[in-house]
Design an enzyme around this catalytic site. Sequence first.
Site, PDB file in Angstrom:
ATOM      1  N   CYS A 188       4.809  22.593 -51.339  1.00  0.00           N
ATOM      2  CA  CYS A 188       5.515  21.622 -51.978  1.00  0.00           C
ATOM      3  C   CYS A 188       4.693  20.217 -52.232  1.00  0.00           C
ATOM      4  CB  CYS A 188       6.995  21.514 -51.765  1.00  0.00           C
ATOM      5  SG  CYS A 188       7.254  20.826 -50.430  1.00  0.00           S
ATOM      6  N   CYS A 223      12.418  21.451 -46.034  1.00  0.00           N
ATOM      7  CA  CYS A 223      12.248  20.053 -45.712  1.00  0.00           C
ATOM      8  C   CYS A 223      12.736  19.793 -44.301  1.00  0.00           C
ATOM      9  CB  CYS A 223      13.122  19.336 -46.529  1.00  0.00           C
ATOM     10  SG  CYS A 223      12.558  19.123 -48.203  1.00  0.00           S
TER      11      CYS A 223
END
Lengths: 402, 306
Positions: free
Chosen positions: B35, B106
């Site tokens: 990402c 994340c």
Amino acid sequence: MEPIYLDNNATTRVDPATVEAMLPFFTEHFGNPSSIHAFGSQVGKALKQARQQLQTLLGAEHDSEIIFTSCGTESDSTAILSALKAQPERNTVITTVVEHPAILTLCDWLEKEGYIVHKLKVDKKGRLDLDEYKALLNDRVAIVSVMWANNETGTLFPVEEMAELAAAKGIMFHTDAVQAVGKIPMNLKQSKIDMLSLSGHKLHAPKGIGVLYLRRGCRFRPLLRGGHQERGRRAGTENAPAIVALGKAAELALEHMGHENTEVKRLRDKLEQGILAQVTHAFATGDVSNRLPNTSNIAFEYVEGEAILLLLNKVGIACSSGSACTSGSLEPSHVMRAMGIPYTAAHGTIRFSLSRYTTEAEVDRVIEAVPPIIAQLRKLSPYWTEKGPLTNPEQAFAPAYA
Amino acid sequence: MWEYSDKVREHFFNPRNSGPLEEANGIGDVGSIQCGDALRLMLKVNPETEVIEDAHFQTFGCGSAIASSSALTEMIKGKTLDEALKVSNQDIADFLDGLPPEKMHCSVMGREALQAAVANYRGEVWSDDHEEGALICKCFAIDAVMIEDVVKANNLHTVEEVTFYTKAGGGCAACHEGIEEILAKVKAERAGPGEVSPPLVQIEPAPKAAAAPVAPAPTAPIKLTSVQRIKKIEEVLESVRPMLQRDHGDVELVEVQGKHIYVSLKGACSGCMMEAATLGGIQQKMIETLGELVQVLPVSYMPTEA
């Protein structure tokens, strides 16, 4: 504070006049246009009028060239699958790397089914190489499908010229014009375009209505069979209220065409220049001298798009981003990657898309709001120091990538 | 598109401990190539006590990446390095009242930055041991690389087996096409061009639900006493408990009646839509360990005494 909507390439507000036009078709004019009685025939007349309003907006030769569908995606799928079914001796599709997923996902699936798909590349401004295109035109190509305007950057493709080149070789030409219809003038009867897709909700009509323009004489196979609606080319009871609304929206779009290309364009340019004058390490993406009048796509280097959107949303400003983190997938926008925009900039692209409702005061507020948000996020960024970006960001911060 | 918890939003809008840390003596730089997010974690460690006296971060990433970084620095401050290393990515997500499945990476990035910073302080080189792929199953946040690895390692052939081993596909079922594509890809690789196919191995189908046991591959039948048998049953349950606890669940033995073993699923396991697959997995282990055909059933199936 009133919220500001600058995401009109995603969807638009339905014009109040359009809502007013469609409402009676839920209640007093609820009939099925296929019925013989009075309830049905009134609706049938309204659909005919809407078809003519679309014909006028597109500059089509006949109103029977307008086929109402449920959305732009359905129109796209219908066009490409029809061309392949009607010409079984042809097995190739030509398209571009920057199309909307409505085309690209379908083409990926067609490849798995054994068809050949050529995707034209773009340069760093998002432009096509017409020599590459010409070299690919041969008698195995069933259809060329090229978008009229890019949804992310607004970049316009020379579809009229490309349609001429295809027609000269006897190849069908389709354009996904979902972003272009209602924003730039069109005259399809003067062109060699065989099929065109449009979507109502991009031009201030409701969601759930689209059109496939099909040139008279172009060989066609329906996607949906089962009824005589749309002359047997798209079965299923007509969505009468939405069709009436789309007709009205088409009429209004034509009325505002001048405004879109002067006033909206002026506001878009003011917005873009106003932001770029204050924020360093930012640039407009795409072919800026040849794009839709309402779209500006700005890459803010060293910050991430979703973070920008969240902070803009907090101050009541709505727009969208090409960042991976807003797409639901993990990849940044395929359009930005195709143009060779580096990761650290592609993730920070923000698309501002205006409409005829956008005001000068709104644009001024956005020009004021954006620079501090970018500065705030850059403070958090490992690629940024107090003085600006790291002198050699790629080397000074080289994380271990997982 | 996705809803962030109030805590995520709060940590994003008001990040704690952001910006460079001058006196840092342990720095971890990690990123997620998938990402494009990247994170620098800076620690100020007391050399005497190994206590983290201060922690700062700089993050290039989305709202949840910034919030995860901020949460991590708050969680590890005041801890010793060894204590801090016990913070898992799930702990970071829990601290933030959860993250959407698309955003769990994340928290993984935060965990990796911590490992990298500690390794940097200790003069070691940290290398990442996992690869992240495109998210396939959104219900359970399982990515393509994970599914492919498990399919290869366990020679899986069906979507049901993949669900049984990884949970992927056990929720809304929308990702079954994606799982089938991975299975087809691995199958194609197995029988590469010109290669001799490996001898066919008979695969035992995994039991789909507790109520549908399958014939076991019986090991040498040894007659166990009741006490030995119950001990073995307890051993099997002990062996699966860490796995369930990782997902905030647990299991407990309630009763053994002949061939019927009644268990109680606790915590996140109770009412989980994967309950049948979990029990099926435990049952398979029981059958292998005990060498006899048994049924593992939820306690609610236990006949009530008259």
